[in-house]
Design a protein around this motif. Sequence first.
Motif, PDB file in Angstrom:
ATOM      1  N   LEU A  81       9.353  -3.090  16.268  1.00 39.59           N
ATOM      2  CA  LEU A  81       8.689  -4.389  16.326  1.00 39.59           C
ATOM      3  C   LEU A  81       7.188  -4.227  16.089  1.00 39.59           C
ATOM      4  O   LEU A  81       6.573  -4.963  15.318  1.00 39.59           O
ATOM      5  N   LYS A  82       6.636  -3.218  16.749  1.00 36.82           N
ATOM      6  CA  LYS A  82       5.201  -2.956  16.639  1.00 36.82           C
ATOM      7  C   LYS A  82       4.823  -2.694  15.174  1.00 36.82           C
ATOM      8  O   LYS A  82       3.849  -3.248  14.664  1.00 36.82           O
ATOM      9  N   GLU A  83       5.653  -1.876  14.531  1.00 37.23           N
ATOM     10  CA  GLU A  83       5.387  -1.527  13.141  1.00 37.23           C
ATOM     11  C   GLU A  83       5.355  -2.789  12.255  1.00 37.23           C
ATOM     12  O   GLU A  83       4.432  -2.995  11.466  1.00 37.23           O
ATOM     13  N   VAL A  84       6.344  -3.660  12.474  1.00 38.82           N
ATOM     14  CA  VAL A  84       6.412  -4.881  11.669  1.00 38.82           C
ATOM     15  C   VAL A  84       5.220  -5.796  11.951  1.00 38.82           C
ATOM     16  O   VAL A  84       4.577  -6.313  11.035  1.00 38.82           O
ATOM     17  N   LEU A  85       4.910  -5.963  13.240  1.00 39.13           N
ATOM     18  CA  LEU A  85       3.850  -6.903  13.603  1.00 39.13           C
ATOM     19  C   LEU A  85       2.484  -6.419  13.138  1.00 39.13           C
ATOM     20  O   LEU A  85       1.646  -7.206  12.696  1.00 39.13           O
ATOM     21  N   GLU A  86       2.260  -5.102  13.235  1.00 40.03           N
ATOM     22  CA  GLU A  86       0.976  -4.558  12.771  1.00 40.03           C
ATOM     23  C   GLU A  86       0.811  -4.814  11.276  1.00 40.03           C
ATOM     24  O   GLU A  86      -0.285  -5.073  10.794  1.00 40.03           O
TER      25      GLU A  86
END
Length: 337
Positions: free
Chosen positions: A41-46
């Motif tokens: 999720l973090k990867e996508v949101l960043e």
Amino acid sequence: MEGKRSSKGRSEMIEEREVRLSVIIPLFNEEENIEPLYLRLKEVLEGLEIDYEMVIIDDGSTDGGFAILKRLHEADHLLKVVRLRRNFGQTAAFAAGFDHARGQIIVTMDADLQNDPGDIPLLLEKIEEGYDVVSGWRVKRRDPFLTRRLPSMVANFLISEVTGVRLHDYGCSLKAYRRQVVKNVRLYGELHRFIPAIASWMGISIAEVPVAHYPRRFGKSKYGLSRTIKVLLDLLTVRFLLSYSTRPIHIFGSLGLLVSSMGIILGLYLTGVKFLLHQDIGSRPLLLLAILLVVIGAQMITMGLLGELVVRTYHESVDKPIYVVRELLGEAGGGNR
Ligand code: UDP
Ligand code: MG
């Protein structure tokens, strides 16, 4: 943090600082999924380069999940954690998430990695196009056929017919909403899947986008066939809330008037037979029918009146919270400040 009951208190907490996007994820006993979910999720949101927050609702997990969440939160304050006192169910967990989210856009998804965070940009694109609700559609759904996919096909068909809001996949948790949509919907029971239908009274535009779906890797599903029955019963409630709830007396009252006037006409006819034609009517089934119709009609009218009372009470009491927060990590909508 406990006992924040007044609605004013709640909305004060929420309106503090806005972000563009809140991703809301309810979870119950998903300890092995938390870390991979967070990383993906973090990867996508960043990659999105917008102002965001993640709000995870720990719905009374009894495994080691909360400790993991706590550790993640300490390293990353964009992850907010709302820990509920006990297991209130997915719908209540969503409601807790909505109350504590500060995003202009709200995205919901499951914690078990059956949804792919990589689809979030697709949903956002549709919202930017102007839609109020964007619903994921698990075109290739990876769940057992008999116990999950078949019942859900039937349910999707029925819900679409009954509510008039036609979606292929009501049950998909991966959805995006404009903030006002979720802030104006009260949730209970299994109602979270009906948000697009319930919110349709506001006049919203809805889009559907195909999304990926994967089999569960860790942990097990929290639901079985029994949920379908609950969903179908909830559908009755939703139908009622959507149309009749404002004026029950219109529905029950007109039926009651129709039925009792039929009874009265029959009664008058029988009175004529008795007094003008001097025939016996005591043994005639028609007499029984006349009496029955008048009584049923009267009961329907009183039922309509009762319905009015209930609906009024309902509208005035909807501020009642359906969950109690145990702990809040970070300022997912604040505290008592
Ligand atoms: N869930 C929850 N509270 C519950 C049951 C489920 O927060 O009481 C969460 C669960 O952890 C998951 C999501 O709701 O993130 C969907 O649950 P599940 O995967 O079991 O449902 P399925 O995908 O099988 O329909
Ligand atoms: Mg799942």
